[in-house]
Design a protein around this motif. Structure first.
Motif, short mmCIF file in Angstrom:
data_model
loop_
_atom_site.label_atom_id
_atom_site.label_comp_id
_atom_site.label_asym_id
_atom_site.label_seq_id
_atom_site.Cartn_x
_atom_site.Cartn_y
_atom_site.Cartn_z
N THR A 131 64.16 48.09 42.72
CA THR A 131 62.66 48.42 43.22
C THR A 131 62.58 49.73 43.53
O THR A 131 63.53 50.61 43.61
N LEU A 132 61.22 50.30 43.52
CA LEU A 132 60.88 51.84 43.93
C LEU A 132 61.29 52.12 45.15
O LEU A 132 61.95 53.30 45.39
N ASP A 133 61.56 51.09 46.12
CA ASP A 133 61.94 51.71 47.68
C ASP A 133 63.47 51.65 47.28
O ASP A 133 63.91 52.58 47.98
N SER A 134 64.16 51.29 46.67
CA SER A 134 65.54 51.12 46.51
C SER A 134 65.95 52.37 45.87
O SER A 134 66.86 53.00 46.61
N ALA A 135 65.54 52.62 44.86
CA ALA A 135 65.51 53.94 44.09
C ALA A 135 65.52 55.01 45.04
O ALA A 135 65.94 55.83 45.18
N ILE A 136 64.13 55.05 45.77
CA ILE A 136 63.96 56.37 46.75
C ILE A 136 65.19 56.13 47.68
O ILE A 136 65.61 57.38 48.22
N SER A 137 65.60 55.22 48.35
CA SER A 137 66.65 55.19 49.17
C SER A 137 67.92 55.85 48.58
O SER A 137 68.65 56.60 49.24
N ASN A 138 68.00 55.39 47.33
CA ASN A 138 69.36 55.90 46.84
C ASN A 138 69.28 57.67 46.80
O ASN A 138 70.35 58.39 46.94
N MET A 168 58.71 59.65 43.20
CA MET A 168 58.63 58.13 43.50
C MET A 168 57.66 57.62 44.61
O MET A 168 56.90 56.62 44.48
N GLU A 169 57.72 58.64 45.53
CA GLU A 169 56.91 58.27 46.70
C GLU A 169 55.28 58.25 46.23
O GLU A 169 54.77 57.52 46.66
N GLN A 170 55.07 59.13 45.67
CA GLN A 170 53.75 59.30 45.00
C GLN A 170 53.43 57.94 44.14
O GLN A 170 52.16 57.37 44.37
N ALA A 171 54.37 57.67 43.24
CA ALA A 171 54.07 56.42 42.53
C ALA A 171 53.97 55.06 43.63
O ALA A 171 53.17 54.17 43.18
#
Length: 215
Positions: free
Chosen positions: A15-22, A88-91
């Motif tokens: 997910t987008l949140d998991s990608a940002i966390s990584n 990614m945060e903007q997305a």
């Protein structure tokens, strides 16, 4: 078959949140390395500043330059990762806004259907007729109030001093008449006097007695 064509990947999609966390974890790891390189570079600079020119100082200077080069590479990598995280945060914010918009649109559609159904049961012409009837009734009520509260034609310009003088004169005349033997006051005599248009006084009718008396 699985060896030839491979097995189906059943792992959940990122997910987008998991990608940002990584990405944030990688940035944190680079920050640790940058702190260590900065500390090492500071140590080299301190030693170099205390050494005399010579082969030892030159060798130590070469080590410091390599550390500085590594730090710049990590800084460049960190900047790239920070930009990726920001994108990614903007997305993610755009995705959240889109969800909110869709929720709002669905709510507006439902509300519109409900309003159409409710307003469809209202007869506008009937409401207009009712308003006209209410206006007519209000006009009738106002006319009734005006009629009831109408003032009668009573003279208001009466001289109180003149009334007091006339009342006092009547009182004196009544007192004088009573002193003269109870005769009728003059203002009452005028009312019972014989009218001037009668020439002769009315004749008195005599009642005839029956013949022979009453026996």
């Amino acid at each position: 078959m699985n060896r030839l064509f491979g097995s189906k990947n059943t792992a959940p999609k990122p997910t987008l949140d998991s990608a940002i966390s990584n990405v944030d974890n990688r940035i944190a790891s680079i920050d640790v390395k940058l702190a260590a390189l900065t500390s090492e570079l500071t140590t080299y600079q301190t030693k170099i500043s205390k050494m005399r020119d010579g082969p030892g100082k030159t060798a130590l200077r070469q080590k410091a330059l390599k550390v500085l080069q590594r730090r710049k590479q990590y800084e460049s990598q960190r900047d790239q990762l920070s930009q990726q995280s920001w994108n990614m945060e903007q997305a993610g914010m755009m995705q959240d806004n889109l969800k909110n918009v869709m929720t709002t649109v669905d709510a507006m559609k439902t509300t519109t259907k409900t309003l159409k159904k409710q307003y469809g049961q209202i007869d506008i012409d009937k409401i207009e007729r009712m308003q006209d009837e209410m206006a007519d009734l209000m006009d009738v009520g106002n006319e009734i109030q005006e009629s009831i509260s109408r003032a009668y034609d009573v003279p208001e310009d009466v001289d109180e001093a003149e009334l007091d003088a006339e009342l006092e004169a009547l009182g004196e005349e009544t007192y004088m008449e009573s002193e003269l033997g109870g005769a009728m006051p003059s203002f009452l005599q005028d009312e019972v006097a014989t009218p001037s248009f009668i020439d002769e006084p009315p004749e008195q009718v005599k009642v005839k007695e029956p013949a022979g008396g009453l026996g």
